[in-house]
Write an enzyme that holds these catalytic residues in place. Structure first.
Site, PDB file in Angstrom:
ATOM      1  N   HIS A  12       0.917  -1.049   0.022  1.00  0.00           N
ATOM      2  CA  HIS A  12      -0.134  -0.081  -0.149  1.00  0.00           C
ATOM      3  C   HIS A  12       0.924   1.172   0.135  1.00  0.00           C
ATOM      4  O   HIS A  12       0.152   2.305  -0.204  1.00  0.00           O
ATOM      5  CB  HIS A  12      -0.906  -0.135   1.465  1.00  0.00           C
ATOM      6  CG  HIS A  12      -0.529   0.382   2.589  1.00  0.00           C
ATOM      7  ND1 HIS A  12      -0.181  -0.594   3.282  1.00  0.00           N
ATOM      8  CD2 HIS A  12      -0.019   1.696   3.157  1.00  0.00           C
ATOM      9  CE1 HIS A  12       0.408  -0.115   4.403  1.00  0.00           C
ATOM     10  NE2 HIS A  12       0.382   1.309   4.211  1.00  0.00           N
ATOM     11  N   ASP A  37      -0.120  -7.422   1.604  1.00  0.00           N
ATOM     12  CA  ASP A  37       0.493  -6.104   1.661  1.00  0.00           C
ATOM     13  C   ASP A  37       1.846  -6.010   1.607  1.00  0.00           C
ATOM     14  O   ASP A  37       2.452  -5.332   2.383  1.00  0.00           O
ATOM     15  CB  ASP A  37      -0.174  -5.590   2.885  1.00  0.00           C
ATOM     16  CG  ASP A  37       0.124  -3.869   2.969  1.00  0.00           C
ATOM     17  OD1 ASP A  37       0.276  -3.458   1.794  1.00  0.00           O
ATOM     18  OD2 ASP A  37       0.054  -3.156   3.904  1.00  0.00           O
ATOM     19  N   GLY A  79       3.793   6.948   7.604  1.00  0.00           N
ATOM     20  CA  GLY A  79       5.074   6.970   7.317  1.00  0.00           C
ATOM     21  C   GLY A  79       5.857   5.891   7.963  1.00  0.00           C
ATOM     22  O   GLY A  79       6.943   5.376   7.311  1.00  0.00           O
ATOM     23  N   ASN A  80       5.443   5.115   8.938  1.00  0.00           N
ATOM     24  CA  ASN A  80       6.247   4.056   9.446  1.00  0.00           C
ATOM     25  C   ASN A  80       6.036   2.804   8.664  1.00  0.00           C
ATOM     26  O   ASN A  80       6.463   1.722   8.608  1.00  0.00           O
ATOM     27  CB  ASN A  80       5.739   3.559  10.747  1.00  0.00           C
ATOM     28  CG  ASN A  80       6.675   4.338  12.018  1.00  0.00           C
ATOM     29  OD1 ASN A  80       6.068   5.274  12.627  1.00  0.00           O
ATOM     30  ND2 ASN A  80       7.824   4.293  11.838  1.00  0.00           N
ATOM     31  N   SER A  81       4.773   2.819   7.756  1.00  0.00           N
ATOM     32  CA  SER A  81       4.517   1.581   6.992  1.00  0.00           C
ATOM     33  C   SER A  81       5.416   1.063   6.297  1.00  0.00           C
ATOM     34  O   SER A  81       6.186   1.795   5.411  1.00  0.00           O
ATOM     35  CB  SER A  81       3.091   1.801   6.206  1.00  0.00           C
ATOM     36  OG  SER A  81       1.990   2.025   6.916  1.00  0.00           O
ATOM     37  N   GLY A 118      -2.257 -30.068  -3.433  1.00  0.00           N
ATOM     38  CA  GLY A 118      -3.256 -31.219  -4.207  1.00  0.00           C
ATOM     39  C   GLY A 118      -4.306 -31.621  -3.293  1.00  0.00           C
ATOM     40  O   GLY A 118      -4.796 -32.592  -3.409  1.00  0.00           O
TER      41      GLY A 118
END
Length: 392
Positions: free
Chosen positions: A129, A159, A244-246, A301
């Site tokens: 993001h 993400d 901003g830490n993301s 499977g």
């Protein structure tokens, strides 16, 4: 009337008796004082004071558990120094509007860290993001220099995204850079000390300290671009997380990355609820994205599902696991001998407590890896080895 007949030396015995009483009282007082000091010393060494004072009180409750209590203040200075040269600030520009002349650029910021390098490029892990739909992506190493980067690939469902930057650009910047060490998130415990590092509020590299607040959580967050909900497997920290830490790393006391900061709970009266992608669950995904641009999920499977409470009670099954509803022929599961009706309760060292835990354990594995499954078949526990295949 004749005078009373007192024994001879009466007053001598009387005085001796008084003296004996005085000496005995002094000895008793001294003895009580010494005894109290000894008991107090004994209690300090063997039992909490509250328990010693109230052990006979039936309303006080059971005695507290006895365990050694140690305290030390976590020193993260060396840990931060070990990883800070691998942490980058990410700045993006998104062009919106119709036509080249009428476009408007919207700026955004995030964080990331260098987790690999080859002869030509360094590779940066971040959140999808942070860079999704970005027209331009730049990084900086705790200064004002902006280096252009390229998005290698992403996995929006988890993400995650990986960027690359030229080693030549990094060297020419004159700033030191390094490769972050990846730690083990599987051994994290509630209360472990951690530090968040990132481009908080777009102001450059900042650090905040906290603890691991909760483990093995699944949260639902909206994708800021599409508006669709994402279901993410995370753990929680109370280290301050800001815009901003993301994409930035959460590190342990050894300076190892134990997770990628991805979200925070926002609302009135809410504090200290940041969420982190465990590095153990995403390490293999980062490598897949770096190598081929997308996540490769190993193939077994099988079809699997939860078990109803009625079936659990009927067959006396544990309240965990995934029920195999179908085994496709000529697949790794078929070759390993798995059958319809088997209950998978363990994948390697991971207890399968939910569908999400099973999915994350599978994603964290590699194609060609041999894994030991713990299963229940006909009310008996057994182990089966399966070699995971490539997706079809």
């Amino acid at each position: 009337m004749p005078s009373p007949a007192y024994p001879q030396n009466f007053f001598r015995y009387f005085l001796l008796a008084i003296l004996a009483v005085c000496l005995g009282g002094a000895t008793l007082v001294a003895g009580l004082g010494a005894g109290r000091a000894a008991v107090a010393h004994f209690l300090r060494d063997t039992a909490p004071r509250a328990f010693a004072e109230h052990q006979g009180n039936p309303h006080f409750g059971p005695p507290p558990a006895r365990f050694p209590i140690t305290y030390r203040e976590a020193d993260f200075t060396h840990a931060i120094e070990a990883v800070r040269d691998a942490v980058v600030s990410i700045n993006v520009e998104v062009a919106v509007g119709g036509g080249t002349r009428n476009q408007t650029r919207i700026s955004g910021s995030g964080s990331g860290f260098i987790f690999y390098k080859d002869e030509n490029f360094a590779y940066i892990a971040t959140n999808n993001h942070v860079i999704e739909n970005a027209t331009y992506i730049y990084i900086s190493l705790d200064d004002e220099t902006r280096l252009p980067t390229r998005a290698i690939g992403a996995n929006p469902a988890h993400d995650l995204a990986v960027l690359s930057v030229s080693l030549e650009y990094l060297v020419e910047s004159g700033k030191p850079f390094s490769i972050a060490a990846l730690g083990c998130s599987d051994s994290l415990r509630m209360g472990d000390c951690v530090v968040a590092i990132g481009n908080a509020l777009g102001e450059g590299q900042r650090t905040t300290q906290g603890i691991v607040s909760a483990l093995d959580l699944t949260i639902t967050v909206p994708n800021p671009t599409t508006g669709e909900n994402l279901s993410l497997f995370v753990f929680q920290t109370d280290a301050a997380v800001n815009r901003g830490n993301s994409g930035g790393p959460l590190i342990n006391e050894r300076g190892e990355v134990v997770g990628i900061i991805t979200a925070k709970f926002m609302g009135a009266g809410v504090e200290g609820m940041g969420y982190v992608l465990p590095i153990g669950n995403i390490r293999a995904m980062l490598e897949d994205i770096r190598e081929v641009g997308s996540v490769i999920i190993p193939f077994m499977g099988i079809r699997h599902d939860h078990i109803s409470e009625e079936l659990r009670e009927l067959f006396n099954l544990p309240a965990i696991g995934q029920w195999i509803t179908r085994v496709a022929p000529n697949t790794p599961a078929d070759t390993a001998g798995l059958r319809r009706g088997d209950l998978i309760i363990r994948f390697g060292e991971v207890d399968i407590t939910s569908f999400e835990v099973f999915r994350q354990a599978l994603i964290a594995s590699a194609v060609g890896e041999t894994v030991t499954l713990g299963i229940i078949r006909n009310n008996e526990f057994m182990e089966i080895e399966i070699t995971l295949g490539a997706p079809r």
